[in-house]
Design a protein around this motif. Structure first.
Motif, mmCIF file in Angstrom:
data_model
loop_
_atom_site.group_PDB
_atom_site.id
_atom_site.type_symbol
_atom_site.label_atom_id
_atom_site.label_comp_id
_atom_site.label_asym_id
_atom_site.label_seq_id
_atom_site.Cartn_x
_atom_site.Cartn_y
_atom_site.Cartn_z
ATOM 1 N N LYS A 27 -16.415 148.393 -16.660
ATOM 2 C CA LYS A 27 -17.669 147.924 -17.244
ATOM 3 C C LYS A 27 -17.423 146.800 -18.252
ATOM 4 C CE LYS A 27 -20.341 152.120 -16.623
ATOM 5 N NZ LYS A 27 -21.062 153.213 -17.272
ATOM 6 N N SER A 30 -17.469 143.264 -16.505
ATOM 7 C CA SER A 30 -18.809 142.769 -16.182
ATOM 8 C C SER A 30 -19.605 142.473 -17.455
ATOM 9 C CB SER A 30 -19.559 143.763 -15.300
ATOM 10 O OG SER A 30 -19.758 144.977 -15.973
ATOM 11 N N LEU A 31 -19.434 143.309 -18.486
ATOM 12 C CA LEU A 31 -20.103 143.070 -19.767
ATOM 13 C C LEU A 31 -19.644 141.741 -20.361
ATOM 14 C CD1 LEU A 31 -21.812 144.115 -22.244
ATOM 15 C CD2 LEU A 31 -19.655 144.997 -23.112
ATOM 16 N N GLU A 32 -18.328 141.528 -20.391
ATOM 17 C CA GLU A 32 -17.793 140.278 -20.938
ATOM 18 C C GLU A 32 -18.274 139.077 -20.151
ATOM 19 O OE1 GLU A 32 -13.543 140.466 -21.470
ATOM 20 O OE2 GLU A 32 -13.692 142.306 -22.648
ATOM 21 N N ALA A 33 -18.296 139.177 -18.826
ATOM 22 C CA ALA A 33 -18.758 138.057 -18.007
ATOM 23 C C ALA A 33 -20.213 137.724 -18.298
ATOM 24 C CB ALA A 33 -18.565 138.392 -16.533
ATOM 25 N N ASP A 34 -21.065 138.745 -18.403
ATOM 26 C CA ASP A 34 -22.484 138.515 -18.695
ATOM 27 C C ASP A 34 -22.686 137.931 -20.091
ATOM 28 O OD1 ASP A 34 -23.194 139.477 -16.235
ATOM 29 O OD2 ASP A 34 -23.818 141.454 -16.959
ATOM 30 N N VAL A 35 -21.970 138.485 -21.055
ATOM 31 C CA VAL A 35 -22.103 138.024 -22.436
ATOM 32 C C VAL A 35 -21.633 136.584 -22.563
ATOM 33 C CG1 VAL A 35 -21.113 138.333 -24.736
ATOM 34 C CG2 VAL A 35 -22.017 140.295 -23.510
ATOM 35 N N LYS A 37 -21.393 134.325 -20.219
ATOM 36 C CA LYS A 37 -22.309 133.453 -19.486
ATOM 37 C C LYS A 37 -23.562 133.168 -20.300
ATOM 38 C CE LYS A 37 -25.006 133.779 -15.367
ATOM 39 N NZ LYS A 37 -25.269 134.547 -14.159
ATOM 40 N N SER A 38 -24.097 134.188 -20.953
ATOM 41 C CA SER A 38 -25.334 133.991 -21.712
ATOM 42 C C SER A 38 -25.109 133.151 -22.969
ATOM 43 C CB SER A 38 -25.982 135.324 -22.066
ATOM 44 O OG SER A 38 -25.155 136.066 -22.915
ATOM 45 N N SER A 41 -23.894 129.189 -21.969
ATOM 46 C CA SER A 41 -24.921 128.366 -21.324
ATOM 47 C C SER A 41 -25.945 127.818 -22.325
ATOM 48 C CB SER A 41 -25.641 129.181 -20.249
ATOM 49 O OG SER A 41 -26.320 130.263 -20.844
ATOM 50 N N TYR A 52 -29.638 140.968 -26.002
ATOM 51 C CA TYR A 52 -28.965 141.272 -24.738
ATOM 52 C C TYR A 52 -28.967 142.778 -24.528
ATOM 53 C CZ TYR A 52 -25.313 141.599 -21.219
ATOM 54 O OH TYR A 52 -24.606 141.876 -20.087
ATOM 55 N N LYS A 53 -29.661 143.216 -23.492
ATOM 56 C CA LYS A 53 -29.785 144.643 -23.161
ATOM 57 C C LYS A 53 -30.181 145.448 -24.400
ATOM 58 C CE LYS A 53 -26.943 144.458 -19.078
ATOM 59 N NZ LYS A 53 -25.824 144.977 -18.331
#
Length: 144
Positions: A27, A30-35, A37-38, A41, A52-53
């Motif tokens: 997890k 995926s958490l690091e990738a989403d964070v 990316k957000s 950008s 975030y969530k």
């Protein structure tokens, strides 16, 4: 309460990660990738606080590095924003103009600095001299 502390470069590669509550390894990626990316950008004109969530992200960019901290709703974002700046100032003081390579090759020392500043997700120390004292003692012991 601080949930996690991430340091990433502009390419999105994690250089430092520290979690203050249990997150399973699969997890985390995926958490690091989403964070990442957000935060990467966003433009410089946008706010450094992101919802975030179930938590907030506080991030700050220094040259090619981004420092991202995930906090719960009760944490003061401005205090965490200043913590990021204080962390970078401590790194600068210890490494004399810190770079990404300093962090990569001295990850243990960076973790010691972070551990002196944050304990169990709470900010416990902000005084630069007190934060660096254990590292300076270790350096003296290594020399002798």
């Amino acid at each position: 309460m601080i949930k996690f502390f991430l340091m990433v470069n502009k390419q999105g590669q994690t250089r430092l990660s520290k979690y203050f509550e249990h997150v399973e390894i699969h997890k985390r990626t995926s958490l690091e990738a989403d964070v990442i990316k957000s935060c990467l950008s966003r433009t410089k004109d946008e706010c450094s606080f992101v919802e975030y969530k179930d938590f907030k992200l506080v991030y700050r960019q220094y040259a090619a590095l981004f420092i991202v901290i995930g906090v719960d709703e009760a944490e003061n974002e401005l205090a965490v924003y200043e913590l990021v700046h204080n962390f970078v100032e401590v790194l600068d003081k210890y490494f004399s103009r810190v770079s990404e390579l300093d962090i990569m090759f001295n990850l243990d020392k960076v973790h010691i600095i972070l551990d002196e500043m944050i304990l169990n997700g709470r900010i416990v120390e902000t005084n630069k001299s007190r934060i660096l004292a254990p590292l300076l003692v270790l350096d003296k012991m290594a020399e002798s």
